[in-house]
Design an enzyme around this catalytic site. Structure first.
Site, mmCIF file in Angstrom:
data_model
loop_
_atom_site.group_PDB
_atom_site.id
_atom_site.type_symbol
_atom_site.label_atom_id
_atom_site.label_comp_id
_atom_site.label_asym_id
_atom_site.label_seq_id
_atom_site.Cartn_x
_atom_site.Cartn_y
_atom_site.Cartn_z
ATOM 1 N N ALA A 1 0.801 -1.225 0.000
ATOM 2 C CA ALA A 1 0.000 0.000 0.000
ATOM 3 C C ALA A 1 0.836 1.278 0.000
ATOM 4 O O ALA A 1 0.449 2.281 -0.607
ATOM 5 C CB ALA A 1 -0.939 -0.005 1.202
ATOM 6 N N HIS B 1 -3.174 -9.636 -4.910
ATOM 7 C CA HIS B 1 -4.504 -9.405 -4.328
ATOM 8 C C HIS B 1 -5.539 -9.067 -5.400
ATOM 9 O O HIS B 1 -6.571 -8.474 -5.108
ATOM 10 C CB HIS B 1 -4.438 -8.309 -3.255
ATOM 11 C CG HIS B 1 -3.725 -8.764 -2.009
ATOM 12 N ND1 HIS B 1 -3.239 -7.887 -1.068
ATOM 13 C CD2 HIS B 1 -3.411 -10.010 -1.564
ATOM 14 C CE1 HIS B 1 -2.652 -8.584 -0.083
ATOM 15 N NE2 HIS B 1 -2.745 -9.859 -0.368
ATOM 16 N N CYS C 1 -25.481 -10.556 -13.321
ATOM 17 C CA CYS C 1 -24.833 -11.362 -14.352
ATOM 18 C C CYS C 1 -25.813 -11.736 -15.457
ATOM 19 O O CYS C 1 -26.924 -12.184 -15.184
ATOM 20 C CB CYS C 1 -24.259 -12.625 -13.710
ATOM 21 S SG CYS C 1 -23.593 -13.799 -14.897
HETATM 22 ZN ZN LIG Z 1 -23.103 -15.425 -13.345
#
Ligand SMILES: [Zn+2]
Length: 236
Positions: free
Chosen positions: A23, A118, A144
């Site tokens: 960071a 990360h 989605c």
């Molecule tokens: Zn999905």
């Protein structure tokens, strides 16, 4: 030799150098270190928001948190220190970077060999079926298109495993390195904090504060990432 001169000597003579950034590399671009600064957003501890539990049970809060981070990131750019590391890769002084940062700034600055341990906040997917998605769809809070699941950035949340391929490549690079340079990490986040112990090479820790976790490093240089790299660049 003072520690800076020793560092420059090691950097110039090393055959394989790996850089690990945290960071502290990004704070000089204006990106807050949210893992260590609890309470800066709505008095909510980020450790309770950047989690799978929040993603699955408090999606509004999770979405607001990452939308805020994405908006903040739009105001930020890689700084001189990022560009110096890109220059060092180009000139063969360093071979790869592994980073805990999700901002993508090392790649943006021009480094070609970057492992994002990360994950990345710049790419998105469905949490349920992993179908890739877009920033726009996430910001618009769409679901989605394949399965109706919630969308999320490709960051590693607290409690999630690191991307296996990035970890494997990084581990191999570190084991083969003869110099490992760690910049701006508190060394508190497992398992990334184990990486500097896994090399047979020399280890250097660059950070603005002294850190008791860094006692085992061969060399410690106190200073902010950007200005320390700028100073080193004048000596190269
Ligand atoms: Zn999905």
């Amino acid at each position: 030799m003072n520690s800076l001169a020793t560092f420059m000597d090691w950097l110039k003579t090393s055959q394989k150098t790996v850089v690990l950034t945290g960071a502290g590399m990004s704070t000089e671009s204006g990106i807050p270190d949210f893992r260590s600064s609890s309470g800066w957003w709505k008095n909510i501890d980020p450790h309770t928001v950047a989690t799978v539990t929040a993603l699955e049970n408090k999606y509004d809060l999770f979405h607001e948190f990452y939308s805020m981070r994405l908006t903040g990131l739009e105001q930020c750019q890689p700084h001189d220190g990022h560009y110096i590391l890109a220059d060092w890769e180009k000139r063969g002084f360093i071979h790869s970077i592994a980073t805990q940062n999700v901002d993508g700034f090392h790649t943006k600055a021009g480094n070609k060999h970057v492992q994002e341990l990360h994950g990345s906040i710049q790419t998105f997917r469905c949490h349920q079926c992993n179908e890739s998605s877009t920033k726009e769809a996430f910001i618009q809070k769409e679901t989605c298109q394949e399965c109706g699941g919630v969308l999320r950035p490709n960051v590693v949340l607290f409690g999630e495993a690191l991307p296996e391929e990035s970890w494997t490549i990084t581990l191999k690079n570190i084991q083969q390195a003869d110099l490992v340079i760690v910049i701006g990490t508190s060394l508190e986040v497992y398992p990334v904090n184990q990486l500097p112990t896994m090399t047979k090479g020399k280890t250097v820790y660059i950070n603005k504060d002294a850190n008791p976790n860094a006692a085992y490093f061969d060399l410690i240089i106190e200073g902010k990432a950007k200005e320390t790299l700028q100073h080193m660049q004048t000596l190269l």
